[in-house]
Design a protein around this motif. Structure first.
Motif, mmCIF file in Angstrom:
data_model
loop_
_atom_site.group_PDB
_atom_site.id
_atom_site.type_symbol
_atom_site.label_atom_id
_atom_site.label_comp_id
_atom_site.label_asym_id
_atom_site.label_seq_id
_atom_site.Cartn_x
_atom_site.Cartn_y
_atom_site.Cartn_z
ATOM 1 N N GLN A 145 26.777 4.552 41.886
ATOM 2 C CA GLN A 145 27.638 4.733 43.059
ATOM 3 C C GLN A 145 28.554 3.537 43.286
ATOM 4 O OE1 GLN A 145 27.584 7.682 45.065
ATOM 5 N NE2 GLN A 145 29.540 6.760 45.662
ATOM 6 N N ASP A 146 28.093 2.348 42.861
ATOM 7 C CA ASP A 146 28.884 1.131 43.071
ATOM 8 C C ASP A 146 30.004 0.956 42.052
ATOM 9 O OD1 ASP A 146 27.192 0.508 45.170
ATOM 10 O OD2 ASP A 146 25.834 -0.667 43.900
ATOM 11 N N MET A 147 30.142 1.887 41.118
ATOM 12 C CA MET A 147 31.121 1.731 40.040
ATOM 13 C C MET A 147 32.559 1.854 40.520
ATOM 14 S SD MET A 147 31.490 3.979 36.547
ATOM 15 C CE MET A 147 29.723 3.973 36.229
ATOM 16 N N VAL A 148 32.788 2.608 41.583
ATOM 17 C CA VAL A 148 34.151 2.930 42.019
ATOM 18 C C VAL A 148 34.946 1.651 42.255
ATOM 19 C CG1 VAL A 148 35.563 4.144 43.704
ATOM 20 C CG2 VAL A 148 33.297 5.019 43.118
ATOM 21 N N GLY A 149 36.049 1.512 41.512
ATOM 22 C CA GLY A 149 36.941 0.375 41.704
ATOM 23 C C GLY A 149 36.448 -0.941 41.139
ATOM 24 N N VAL A 150 35.299 -0.939 40.482
ATOM 25 C CA VAL A 150 34.729 -2.182 39.944
ATOM 26 C C VAL A 150 34.896 -2.194 38.419
ATOM 27 C CG1 VAL A 150 32.643 -3.582 39.696
ATOM 28 C CG2 VAL A 150 33.054 -2.294 41.807
ATOM 29 N N LYS A 151 35.372 -3.322 37.897
ATOM 30 C CA LYS A 151 35.550 -3.456 36.452
ATOM 31 C C LYS A 151 34.282 -3.999 35.798
ATOM 32 C CE LYS A 151 40.519 -4.395 36.833
ATOM 33 N NZ LYS A 151 41.604 -5.373 36.555
ATOM 34 N N GLY A 152 34.131 -3.747 34.504
ATOM 35 C CA GLY A 152 33.038 -4.358 33.747
ATOM 36 C C GLY A 152 31.960 -3.409 33.286
ATOM 37 N N TYR A 153 31.819 -2.261 33.958
ATOM 38 C CA TYR A 153 30.775 -1.314 33.572
ATOM 39 C C TYR A 153 30.977 -0.824 32.136
ATOM 40 C CZ TYR A 153 28.795 -0.874 38.280
ATOM 41 O OH TYR A 153 28.165 -1.127 39.474
ATOM 42 N N ASP A 154 32.186 -0.364 31.871
ATOM 43 C CA ASP A 154 32.480 0.200 30.556
ATOM 44 C C ASP A 154 32.250 -0.824 29.453
ATOM 45 O OD1 ASP A 154 33.131 2.308 28.987
ATOM 46 O OD2 ASP A 154 35.288 2.130 29.226
ATOM 47 N N ALA A 155 32.697 -2.053 29.685
ATOM 48 C CA ALA A 155 32.550 -3.106 28.676
ATOM 49 C C ALA A 155 31.082 -3.399 28.393
ATOM 50 C CB ALA A 155 33.260 -4.377 29.142
ATOM 51 N N GLU A 156 30.261 -3.406 29.431
ATOM 52 C CA GLU A 156 28.831 -3.681 29.258
ATOM 53 C C GLU A 156 28.150 -2.561 28.468
ATOM 54 O OE1 GLU A 156 26.900 -6.189 30.027
ATOM 55 O OE2 GLU A 156 28.105 -7.429 31.363
ATOM 56 N N ILE A 157 28.518 -1.324 28.769
ATOM 57 C CA ILE A 157 27.924 -0.188 28.054
ATOM 58 C C ILE A 157 28.317 -0.237 26.581
ATOM 59 C CG2 ILE A 157 27.865 2.325 27.848
ATOM 60 C CD1 ILE A 157 28.409 2.422 30.900
ATOM 61 N N LEU A 158 29.590 -0.475 26.321
ATOM 62 C CA LEU A 158 30.064 -0.539 24.930
ATOM 63 C C LEU A 158 29.396 -1.673 24.165
ATOM 64 C CD1 LEU A 158 33.877 0.158 25.445
ATOM 65 C CD2 LEU A 158 32.204 1.665 24.378
ATOM 66 N N GLU A 159 29.207 -2.803 24.814
ATOM 67 C CA GLU A 159 28.557 -3.938 24.151
ATOM 68 C C GLU A 159 27.112 -3.601 23.790
ATOM 69 O OE1 GLU A 159 27.798 -7.317 22.291
ATOM 70 O OE2 GLU A 159 29.786 -6.695 22.994
ATOM 71 N N ALA A 160 26.406 -2.914 24.676
ATOM 72 C CA ALA A 160 25.019 -2.524 24.395
ATOM 73 C C ALA A 160 24.961 -1.523 23.244
ATOM 74 C CB ALA A 160 24.375 -1.932 25.649
ATOM 75 N N LEU A 161 25.880 -0.581 23.215
ATOM 76 C CA LEU A 161 25.918 0.398 22.126
ATOM 77 C C LEU A 161 26.230 -0.277 20.796
ATOM 78 C CD1 LEU A 161 27.847 3.253 23.964
ATOM 79 C CD2 LEU A 161 25.445 3.300 23.282
ATOM 80 N N LYS A 162 27.145 -1.225 20.821
ATOM 81 C CA LYS A 162 27.490 -1.959 19.609
ATOM 82 C C LYS A 162 26.320 -2.807 19.133
ATOM 83 C CE LYS A 162 30.761 -5.390 17.829
ATOM 84 N NZ LYS A 162 31.915 -6.277 18.176
ATOM 85 N N ARG A 163 25.653 -3.451 20.061
ATOM 86 C CA ARG A 163 24.537 -4.330 19.720
ATOM 87 C C ARG A 163 23.421 -3.567 19.015
ATOM 88 N NH1 ARG A 163 24.511 -6.711 24.147
ATOM 89 N NH2 ARG A 163 23.048 -5.413 25.323
ATOM 90 N N HIS A 164 23.182 -2.339 19.433
ATOM 91 C CA HIS A 164 22.100 -1.542 18.851
ATOM 92 C C HIS A 164 22.593 -0.540 17.807
ATOM 93 C CE1 HIS A 164 19.163 -3.355 21.481
ATOM 94 N NE2 HIS A 164 19.930 -3.099 22.522
ATOM 95 N N LYS A 165 23.859 -0.692 17.402
ATOM 96 C CA LYS A 165 24.442 0.068 16.282
ATOM 97 C C LYS A 165 24.329 1.577 16.487
ATOM 98 C CE LYS A 165 23.530 -3.698 13.047
ATOM 99 N NZ LYS A 165 22.858 -4.120 11.798
ATOM 100 N N VAL A 166 24.749 2.008 17.667
ATOM 101 C CA VAL A 166 24.772 3.432 17.985
ATOM 102 C C VAL A 166 26.204 3.941 17.829
ATOM 103 C CG1 VAL A 166 24.334 5.174 19.753
ATOM 104 C CG2 VAL A 166 22.822 3.192 19.554
#
Length: 485
Positions: free
Chosen positions: A342-363
């Motif tokens: 719910q806190d995502m609205v208007g806040v930056k950084g969520y997408d970058a964190e998700i992508l970094e986690a996916l990259k880290r675990h080679k998904v």
């Protein structure tokens, strides 16, 4: 090697096709060719089917091979036994393809030398890393490359030997770096290896793996042979690159759609090839295609066992004559990874964190959608890796809600899907088949239309979209699967 007007081709043979040795000799490698017609070709060969799985790990099941066992501290000598099993498999394959005793012994000696050389190297490395100053982790990529190269060296040596026995002046070109003192960039390694080759009189059989300063496996992992094909084509200024597969590049899988309805894609462009790669139906690795695209060299995908059929030509400059779907394909066992906060609205950084986690675990990310407070990634990977991503994100965003669901993703792909009829006909075709999609992605760059469905509707969705968007389309594609060339 001197080259004037490009006359030669560079051709890659995949592992499944390589295992059908007798058929290859009667079609792609020799066939009806005689004299000069046998030459002006360079072949890049993959390891025989299953060999790289035994050397590294099984591509689909993940069952550990020699590399995975060696990398695991708990495996002890298990990797040594696995390497012996690989050698035995090589000898068994040699026995199947060489009727001549002398040739078979020659092939066995070559395989034995390579396998035992690698064994000695790994024993020495294991001993060295027992000292605290040396960490095994730092050498694992080199170990992976060395093991992978065994499979291609084995198949390249055998292929050259088989051709020589049949009167063809074939020559193994070993790019694996075996006992090489120097370390070169890929293009330089190719130039050095091909420097004294006379393409008018010799048939080079090149290893699909190439040792080079770019460390191909670090970037492309097991897609390295297509990079070798691509750079060989560009460096030697070939007129065309060819990939021989055990099937045609067709409008759908004939196991899911009637073979009478499926059509061979006569021609398309590299944009379509990229979308196919994203669906796991790889005509060529996207980064390998980039070199061919930039050099303006076409790629032809052929069925190795229907040599008279022209196959599919992929070119950079080929625009669509009309808006039309060319192929329907997809993936089962896709994970819809839904991240809600719910806190995502208007806040930056969520997408970058998700992508970094996916990259880290080679998904592998296939597709993605988002709105104000939800981001959904459609993923291909192991449940273990995805659960690790989930744990990392919960630690970073404790108020988030994450849902994981298995779905199937079906994609209709074409050079130009700008006509509004594509989407409307797709929805109509799904409705007529009683399929309710979970989601539809229609991007502004009109090269693919993605449909998310329940897993048990995967086959029906492909059949429905193929019928609605290809079979019933006003301008039907011109080439059927079993049509004569």
């Amino acid at each position: 090697m001197t080259i004037d007007t490009p006359r030669h081709t560079v051709e890659k043979i995949g592992g499944t096709s390589m295992s059908r040795t007798d058929e290859l000799l009667k079609t792609v490698l020799i066939g009806d060719r005689q004299g000069d017609a046998l030459y002006q070709r360079i072949f890049v060969v993959s390891a025989y089917a299953g060999m790289t799985d035994e050397l590294l790990e099984h591509k689909k099941s993940g069952k550990p091979g020699v590399y995975a066992l060696f990398a695991s501290a708990e495996s002890g000598w298990g990797w040594g036994d696995a390497l012996t099993a690989v050698a035995d498999k090589m000898y068994e394959h040699n026995a199947r393809i060489f009727a001549d005793e002398s040739a078979r012994q020659s092939a066995n000696r070559f395989a034995r030398e390579r396998v035992e050389g690698v064994r000695s190297c790994l024993i020495d490395l294991q001993r060295l890393c027992s000292f605290g100053h040396f960490q095994l982790q730092q050498h694992l990529l080199t170990v992976r490359e060395m093991l992978a190269s065994l499979g291609e060296a084995h198949s390249a040596f055998n292929t050259a030997l088989l051709l020589n026995l049949r009167g063809v002046r074939a020559r193994m070109i070993d790019l694996t770096g075996w006992r090489e003192a120097g370390h070169y960039a890929l293009d330089e390694a190719i130039e050095r290896a091909m420097a004294d080759v006379d393409l008018a009189r010799e048939l080079p059989i090149v290893t699909g793996y190439a040792q080079c300063s770019e460390t191909l496996m670090g970037t492309y992992d097991r897609g390295y042979s297509e990079v070798t094909l691509s750079r060989l084509t560009v460096v030697t200024k070939a007129r065309e690159a060819i990939i021989h597969k055990e099937f045609h590049l067709s409008s759908a899988d004939p196991r899911l759609v009637s073979p009478d309805a499926v059509r061979v894609i006569g021609q398309t462009n590299y944009d379509v090839a990229d979308q196919l790669s994203n669906m796991g139906m790889e005509a060529i690795h996207p980064r390998a295609a980039k070199s061919l695209r930039q050099a303006g060299i076409p790629l032809r995908v052929k069925n190795a066992f229907e040599p008279e059929h022209p196959g599919t030509v992929i070119r950079a400059d080929l625009a669509a004559e009309a808006s039309r779907v060319e192929i329907v394909t997809g993936l089962k066992n896709v994970y819809a990874f839904e991240f809600y906060d719910q806190d995502m609205v208007g806040v930056k950084g969520y997408d970058a964190e998700i992508l970094e986690a996916l990259k880290r675990h080679k998904v592998w990310i296939i597709a993605k959608t988002s709105n104000a407070n939800t981001i959904i990634h459609y993923l291909k990977g192991s449940m273990k890796a995805i659960k690790r991503v989930e744990a990392d994100l919960f630690a970073r965003f404790p108020t988030a809600e994450i849902a994981l669901r298995k779905v199937a993703l079906v994609s209709a792909i074409g050079r130009d899907l700008s006509s509004p009829k594509v989407l409307t006909k797709a929805i109509a075709a799904l409705g007529q088949a009683g399929i309710e999609p979970l989601g539809v992605h229609d991007l502004l760059r009109k090269v693919d239309l993605q449909v998310i469905v329940e897993q048990d509707q995967f086959e029906a969705t492909i059949a429905a979209l193929h019928k609605g968007l290809i079979e019933d389309w006003a301008e039907a594609p011109e080439t059927r699967l079993h049509a004569a060339a």
